[in-house]
Design a protein around this motif. Structure first.
Motif, PDB file in Angstrom:
ATOM      1  N   VAL A 196       0.621  -1.214   0.034  1.00 26.40           N
ATOM      2  CA  VAL A 196      -0.124  -0.177  -0.167  1.00 26.40           C
ATOM      3  C   VAL A 196       0.664   1.167  -0.152  1.00 26.40           C
ATOM      4  CG1 VAL A 196      -1.748   1.289   1.184  1.00 26.40           C
ATOM      5  CG2 VAL A 196      -1.880  -1.115   1.204  1.00 26.40           C
ATOM      6  N   LEU A 197       1.770   1.287   0.774  1.00 25.30           N
ATOM      7  CA  LEU A 197       2.526   2.813   0.974  1.00 25.30           C
ATOM      8  C   LEU A 197       3.674   2.801   0.116  1.00 25.30           C
ATOM      9  CD1 LEU A 197       2.259   2.652   4.918  1.00 25.30           C
ATOM     10  CD2 LEU A 197       0.825   3.708   3.222  1.00 25.30           C
ATOM     11  N   GLU A 198       4.116   2.153  -0.726  1.00 20.93           N
ATOM     12  CA  GLU A 198       5.160   2.069  -1.528  1.00 20.93           C
ATOM     13  C   GLU A 198       5.013   3.131  -2.576  1.00 20.93           C
ATOM     14  OE1 GLU A 198       7.410  -0.958  -4.563  1.00 20.93           O
ATOM     15  OE2 GLU A 198       7.532  -1.893  -2.925  1.00 20.93           O
ATOM     16  N   SER A 199       3.909   3.242  -3.022  1.00 17.67           N
ATOM     17  CA  SER A 199       3.422   4.153  -4.360  1.00 17.67           C
ATOM     18  C   SER A 199       3.667   5.562  -3.658  1.00 17.67           C
ATOM     19  CB  SER A 199       2.209   3.715  -4.953  1.00 17.67           C
ATOM     20  OG  SER A 199       1.984   4.729  -5.992  1.00 17.67           O
ATOM     21  N   PRO A 200       2.693   5.786  -2.454  1.00 20.97           N
ATOM     22  CA  PRO A 200       2.731   7.194  -2.055  1.00 20.97           C
ATOM     23  C   PRO A 200       4.325   7.649  -1.546  1.00 20.97           C
ATOM     24  CG  PRO A 200       1.343   5.850  -0.737  1.00 20.97           C
ATOM     25  CD  PRO A 200       1.612   5.142  -1.911  1.00 20.97           C
ATOM     26  N   PHE A 201       4.757   6.583  -1.029  1.00 19.00           N
ATOM     27  CA  PHE A 201       6.354   6.914  -0.453  1.00 19.00           C
ATOM     28  C   PHE A 201       6.965   7.477  -1.543  1.00 19.00           C
ATOM     29  CE2 PHE A 201      10.627   6.346   1.023  1.00 19.00           C
ATOM     30  CZ  PHE A 201      10.538   6.726   2.342  1.00 19.00           C
ATOM     31  N   SER A 202       7.167   6.644  -2.687  1.00 14.55           N
ATOM     32  CA  SER A 202       7.902   7.072  -3.933  1.00 14.55           C
ATOM     33  C   SER A 202       7.458   8.425  -4.625  1.00 14.55           C
ATOM     34  CB  SER A 202       7.492   5.892  -4.993  1.00 14.55           C
ATOM     35  OG  SER A 202       8.143   4.551  -4.617  1.00 14.55           O
ATOM     36  N   LEU A 203       6.095   8.694  -4.480  1.00 16.95           N
ATOM     37  CA  LEU A 203       5.852   9.998  -4.925  1.00 16.95           C
ATOM     38  C   LEU A 203       6.586  11.102  -3.756  1.00 16.95           C
ATOM     39  CD1 LEU A 203       2.144   9.474  -5.583  1.00 16.95           C
ATOM     40  CD2 LEU A 203       3.853   9.937  -7.439  1.00 16.95           C
ATOM     41  N   VAL A 204       6.346  10.918  -2.745  1.00 18.29           N
ATOM     42  CA  VAL A 204       6.998  11.848  -1.804  1.00 18.29           C
ATOM     43  C   VAL A 204       8.359  11.974  -1.934  1.00 18.29           C
ATOM     44  CG1 VAL A 204       7.145  12.450   0.687  1.00 18.29           C
ATOM     45  CG2 VAL A 204       4.927  11.745  -0.234  1.00 18.29           C
ATOM     46  N   SER A 205       9.087  10.708  -2.381  1.00 23.25           N
ATOM     47  CA  SER A 205      10.480  10.873  -2.429  1.00 23.25           C
ATOM     48  C   SER A 205      10.963  11.552  -3.740  1.00 23.25           C
ATOM     49  CB  SER A 205      10.804   9.219  -2.566  1.00 23.25           C
ATOM     50  OG  SER A 205      12.310   9.151  -2.902  1.00 23.25           O
ATOM     51  N   SER A 206       9.921  11.702  -4.608  1.00 21.77           N
ATOM     52  CA  SER A 206      10.420  12.416  -5.861  1.00 21.77           C
ATOM     53  C   SER A 206      10.600  14.007  -5.581  1.00 21.77           C
ATOM     54  CB  SER A 206       9.214  12.294  -7.006  1.00 21.77           C
ATOM     55  OG  SER A 206       8.185  12.863  -6.527  1.00 21.77           O
ATOM     56  N   LEU A 207      10.169  14.338  -4.411  1.00 22.99           N
ATOM     57  CA  LEU A 207      10.143  15.698  -3.801  1.00 22.99           C
ATOM     58  C   LEU A 207      11.660  15.937  -3.472  1.00 22.99           C
ATOM     59  CD1 LEU A 207       6.753  16.316  -2.066  1.00 22.99           C
ATOM     60  CD2 LEU A 207       7.431  16.965  -4.392  1.00 22.99           C
ATOM     61  N   ALA A 208      12.343  14.815  -2.872  1.00 18.27           N
ATOM     62  CA  ALA A 208      13.367  14.939  -2.220  1.00 18.27           C
ATOM     63  C   ALA A 208      14.713  15.358  -3.363  1.00 18.27           C
ATOM     64  CB  ALA A 208      13.893  13.809  -1.462  1.00 18.27           C
ATOM     65  N   ASP A 209      15.842  15.516  -2.924  1.00 23.04           N
ATOM     66  CA  ASP A 209      16.843  15.963  -3.844  1.00 23.04           C
ATOM     67  C   ASP A 209      17.255  14.905  -4.838  1.00 23.04           C
ATOM     68  OD1 ASP A 209      19.201  16.721  -5.013  1.00 23.04           O
ATOM     69  OD2 ASP A 209      20.435  16.586  -3.295  1.00 23.04           O
ATOM     70  N   GLN A 210      17.112  14.960  -6.089  1.00 24.85           N
ATOM     71  CA  GLN A 210      17.230  13.746  -6.918  1.00 24.85           C
ATOM     72  C   GLN A 210      18.796  13.749  -7.363  1.00 24.85           C
ATOM     73  OE1 GLN A 210      14.872  11.697  -8.022  1.00 24.85           O
ATOM     74  NE2 GLN A 210      13.758  13.099  -6.398  1.00 24.85           N
ATOM     75  N   GLN A 211      19.666  14.794  -6.894  1.00 24.21           N
ATOM     76  CA  GLN A 211      20.970  14.836  -7.153  1.00 24.21           C
ATOM     77  C   GLN A 211      21.497  13.867  -6.037  1.00 24.21           C
ATOM     78  OE1 GLN A 211      21.937  15.878 -10.276  1.00 24.21           O
ATOM     79  NE2 GLN A 211      19.799  16.137 -10.248  1.00 24.21           N
ATOM     80  N   GLY A 212      21.039  13.749  -4.965  1.00 28.41           N
ATOM     81  CA  GLY A 212      21.617  13.035  -3.917  1.00 28.41           C
ATOM     82  C   GLY A 212      21.707  11.595  -4.062  1.00 28.41           C
ATOM     83  N   SER A 213      22.289  10.838  -3.076  1.00 26.57           N
ATOM     84  CA  SER A 213      22.368   9.316  -3.195  1.00 26.57           C
ATOM     85  C   SER A 213      20.784   8.965  -2.829  1.00 26.57           C
ATOM     86  CB  SER A 213      23.304   8.885  -2.331  1.00 26.57           C
ATOM     87  OG  SER A 213      22.947   9.090  -0.926  1.00 26.57           O
ATOM     88  N   GLU A 214      20.812   7.643  -3.035  1.00 21.37           N
ATOM     89  CA  GLU A 214      19.556   6.810  -2.822  1.00 21.37           C
ATOM     90  C   GLU A 214      19.188   6.849  -1.359  1.00 21.37           C
ATOM     91  OE1 GLU A 214      17.708   2.494  -3.345  1.00 21.37           O
ATOM     92  OE2 GLU A 214      18.849   3.311  -4.820  1.00 21.37           O
ATOM     93  N   ASP A 215      20.277   6.851  -0.369  1.00 22.58           N
ATOM     94  CA  ASP A 215      20.227   6.880   1.010  1.00 22.58           C
ATOM     95  C   ASP A 215      19.563   8.352   1.508  1.00 22.58           C
ATOM     96  OD1 ASP A 215      21.044   4.301   1.114  1.00 22.58           O
ATOM     97  OD2 ASP A 215      22.960   4.732   1.815  1.00 22.58           O
ATOM     98  N   GLN A 216      20.116   9.256   0.826  1.00 22.88           N
ATOM     99  CA  GLN A 216      20.052  10.720   1.117  1.00 22.88           C
ATOM    100  C   GLN A 216      18.320  11.057   0.819  1.00 22.88           C
ATOM    101  OE1 GLN A 216      23.087  12.682  -1.028  1.00 22.88           O
ATOM    102  NE2 GLN A 216      24.067  13.282   0.772  1.00 22.88           N
ATOM    103  N   ARG A 217      18.163  10.486  -0.451  1.00 26.41           N
ATOM    104  CA  ARG A 217      16.735  10.735  -0.752  1.00 26.41           C
ATOM    105  C   ARG A 217      15.640   9.725  -0.024  1.00 26.41           C
ATOM    106  NH1 ARG A 217      18.296   9.978  -5.756  1.00 26.41           N
ATOM    107  NH2 ARG A 217      17.540   7.984  -5.854  1.00 26.41           N
ATOM    108  N   PHE A 218      16.031   8.546   0.446  1.00 30.14           N
ATOM    109  CA  PHE A 218      15.350   7.893   1.470  1.00 30.14           C
ATOM    110  C   PHE A 218      14.930   8.689   2.654  1.00 30.14           C
ATOM    111  CE2 PHE A 218      14.550   5.152   4.944  1.00 30.14           C
ATOM    112  CZ  PHE A 218      13.415   4.073   4.398  1.00 30.14           C
ATOM    113  N   LEU A 219      16.035   8.891   3.568  1.00 26.29           N
ATOM    114  CA  LEU A 219      16.265   9.802   4.625  1.00 26.29           C
ATOM    115  C   LEU A 219      15.588  10.998   4.714  1.00 26.29           C
ATOM    116  CD1 LEU A 219      19.764   8.468   5.949  1.00 26.29           C
ATOM    117  CD2 LEU A 219      17.474   7.863   6.761  1.00 26.29           C
TER     118      LEU A 219
END
Length: 199
Positions: A122-145
């Motif tokens: 359930v939450l994977e899709s909305p989390f990914s949408l919100v993650s798209s707001l994070a810095d796309q130039q940063g690492s995957e770890d930075q985006r996640f956190l």
């Protein structure tokens, strides 16, 4: 009542009961009595209590987070997706008692397997949408956190909203979604701007 209507009605009643009373305080018999069906009918739709809890959470969280994809599609990134998300999530938490209580209850009481299933189904899709707001130039770890921090800031403000008027300098209107939304968006924008400057 059609079978699918019965199933949906059961999920809605179970959500309200679990939100208000907690999982351990609500039996299958309680849900059946509240909805007006026999326990046998309830077991026709759900294998047992754990199945009902899991399906109830999936139903509520999927239903309430579904509009996020459409909201992001209608709002260009440059014209305030962050603000739109903050406003959406704040209002959902502040205005939907069942959603808020189930989310907090699940964070406190949810077992690992149930949380894992909920995150993936359930939450994977909305989390990914919100993650798209994070810095796309940063690492995957930075985006996640960063995504977790955005969600955590909003959730923390809502959890503290009732206490705010009583804290030194606090005011009752600090729990207003518009005021909170503007503040949280400004804090997040500053954090993103500072992170950009540090590169």
């Amino acid at each position: 009542m059609e079978p699918t209507d019965t199933r949906t009605a059961i999920l809605e009643v179970a959500a309200r009961l679990y939100a208000d009373l907690g999982y351990s305080a609500v039996s299958m018999r309680d849900v059946a009595k509240e909805i007006g069906v026999t326990p046998a009918n309830l077991y026709h739709h759900f294998k047992g209590k754990e199945d009902l809890i899991r399906e109830t959470l999936a139903h509520v969280f999927a239903q309430k987070t579904a509009p996020l994809a459409d909201i992001f599609t209608r709002t260009a990134a440059s014209s305030g997706q962050l603000e739109v998300f903050v406003d959406f999530f704040l209002r959902l938490l502040l205005e939907d008692r069942v959603f808020f209580r189930l989310l907090v209850r699940e964070l406190l009481d949810g077992g690992g397997s149930r949380l894992r299933e909920l995150a993936h189904s359930v939450l994977e899709s909305p989390f990914s949408l919100v993650s798209s707001l994070a810095d796309q130039q940063g690492s995957e770890d930075q985006r996640f956190l960063t995504t977790v921090s955005m969600i955590g800031i909003i959730l923390g403000h809502v959890q503290l909203a009732a206490l705010l008027p009583y804290l030194p300098g606090g005011r009752p209107d600090y729990g207003d979604p518009s005021i909170l939304g503007q503040h949280i968006s400004a804090v997040l924008r500053r954090a993103f701007h500072d992170a950009e400057k540090e590169k």
